[in-house]
Design a protein around this motif. Structure first.
Motif, PDB file in Angstrom:
ATOM      1  N   TRP A  70      -9.149  -8.102   3.952  1.00 31.08           N
ATOM      2  CA  TRP A  70      -8.969  -7.613   5.316  1.00 31.08           C
ATOM      3  C   TRP A  70      -9.885  -8.296   6.328  1.00 31.08           C
ATOM      4  O   TRP A  70      -9.504  -8.507   7.479  1.00 31.08           O
ATOM      5  CB  TRP A  70      -9.123  -6.088   5.376  1.00 31.08           C
ATOM      6  N   PRO A  88      -9.439  -1.429   5.904  1.00 32.01           N
ATOM      7  CA  PRO A  88     -10.288  -1.835   4.775  1.00 32.01           C
ATOM      8  C   PRO A  88      -9.590  -1.769   3.414  1.00 32.01           C
ATOM      9  O   PRO A  88     -10.102  -2.328   2.444  1.00 32.01           O
ATOM     10  CB  PRO A  88     -11.473  -0.858   4.843  1.00 32.01           C
ATOM     11  N   GLY A  89      -8.434  -1.141   3.357  1.00 28.85           N
ATOM     12  CA  GLY A  89      -7.688  -1.135   2.098  1.00 28.85           C
ATOM     13  C   GLY A  89      -6.792  -2.358   1.938  1.00 28.85           C
ATOM     14  O   GLY A  89      -6.173  -2.541   0.891  1.00 28.85           O
ATOM     15  N   TRP A  90      -6.713  -3.184   2.983  1.00 22.14           N
ATOM     16  CA  TRP A  90      -5.801  -4.330   2.937  1.00 22.14           C
ATOM     17  C   TRP A  90      -6.436  -5.499   2.186  1.00 22.14           C
ATOM     18  O   TRP A  90      -7.652  -5.692   2.225  1.00 22.14           O
ATOM     19  CB  TRP A  90      -5.435  -4.790   4.359  1.00 22.14           C
ATOM     20  N   HIS A  91      -5.578  -6.295   1.553  1.00 18.89           N
ATOM     21  CA  HIS A  91      -5.997  -7.500   0.827  1.00 18.89           C
ATOM     22  C   HIS A  91      -6.754  -8.438   1.780  1.00 18.89           C
ATOM     23  O   HIS A  91      -6.227  -8.805   2.831  1.00 18.89           O
ATOM     24  CB  HIS A  91      -4.726  -8.169   0.282  1.00 18.89           C
ATOM     25  N   GLY A 124      -6.665   2.195   8.343  1.00 19.29           N
ATOM     26  CA  GLY A 124      -6.556   1.894   6.911  1.00 19.29           C
ATOM     27  C   GLY A 124      -6.850   0.448   6.563  1.00 19.29           C
ATOM     28  O   GLY A 124      -6.724   0.051   5.397  1.00 19.29           O
ATOM     29  N   LEU A 140       0.797  -1.231   0.000  1.00 20.67           N
ATOM     30  CA  LEU A 140       0.000   0.000   0.000  1.00 20.67           C
ATOM     31  C   LEU A 140       0.829   1.279   0.000  1.00 20.67           C
ATOM     32  O   LEU A 140       0.348   2.325   0.405  1.00 20.67           O
ATOM     33  CB  LEU A 140      -0.923  -0.001   1.232  1.00 20.67           C
TER      34      LEU A 140
END
Ligand code: ATP
Length: 238
Positions: free
Chosen positions: A135, A130-133, A128, A58
């Motif tokens: 999640w 929810p931006g993770w693969h 942050g 990210l």
């Protein structure tokens, strides 16, 4: 999962909760070290496994190459028997995803399927999530401890709605929740507040200023020796 009926974890088969601490560590600093040290004492962890990211997903390319960041983490953590360093993400020639790392650890003898794992995240990283693969799968694999960080208040009202819902459902006041199930709870880690960031350290080094007392001397010496964050070439006055 934390919010459903807990499945008891037999101590002898699984061991005490293990902290999992990923990051770019570009470079590692005292904010990271205090977070890991306090997590062990405040959350009752058996130890902390540091996992430097090889190619973080990210953000742009780190200032220092992955093997150098790994070496700096090794230098900073050496001599602390409660810390271990996991080189797998650095050695893998692909983008680092925490969910894949946790799945690997669940297959590994250190952890197995039942041992409580506690993913240590600063408040900025948590927001942050929810931006993770994949999640949401993270909560199937580990608990999450949110470390307080200056400038990043933990306020459910400011979280993305999907994460706020999980936070409301999974949050537990007591770290005792971490021992009842292998994964799925969220707890808070009210560590000593250190307004230190790797960004600021890189800027100091590039400006030719001293970052001393923000990170271990060994790490500073290593970064100088390998010219990891070279000074900006500012044109001299004629
Ligand atoms: P950068 O400034 O390059 O973004 P960073 O200082 O935030 O780096 P990372 O390696 O990105 O360091 O952070 C790894 C983890 O440590 C993240 O979960 C981050 O939130 C947490 N963390 C970093 N610095 C602190 C700090 N001073 N206090 C609490 N948590 C921290």
């Amino acid at each position: 999962m934390c919010s459903s009926a807990p499945t008891p974890v037999p101590d002898e088969a699984n061991g005490a909760p293990l902290g999992i601490f990923g990051g770019t560590f570009d470079p590692v600093h005292f904010g990271h070290l205090r977070l890991a040290e306090e997590a062990i004492d405040r959350l009752g962890l058996a130890g902390v496994r540091w996992i430097p990211a090889g190619q973080p997903a990210l953000r742009g390319a780190p200032g220092a190459d992955a093997p150098h960041r790994l070496t700096m983490v090794r230098l900073a953590t050496a001599g602390n028997p409660r810390f271990s360093v996991d080189a797998a993400e650095v050695e893998a020639a692909r983008t680092s995803y925490t969910v894949l790392t946790l799945e690997r650890l669940r297959r590994h003898e250190c952890c197995g399927p039942r041992r409580p794992l506690v993913l240590l995240l600063g408040a900025d990283a948590f927001a942050g999530l929810p931006g993770w693969h994949r999640w949401r799968t993270l909560f199937d694999l580990a608990h999450v401890a949110i470390a307080h960080r200056p400038g990043y208040p933990i306020d459910a009202g400011n979280l993305p709605p999907a994460l706020a819902a999980d936070y409301g459902e999974r949050f537990r006041e007591s770290p005792a929740a971490l021992t009842g199930t292998p994964a799925g709870c969220i707890v808070s880690l009210a560590m000593d507040q250190l307004a230190i960031s790797a960004t600021r350290i890189r800027r100091l080094l590039r400006d030719g200023q001293s970052p001393r007392y923000l990170l271990p001397d060994d790490v500073i010496a290593y970064s100088h020796e390998h010219r990891l964050y070279p000074e900006n070439q500012i044109p001299k006055c004629q």
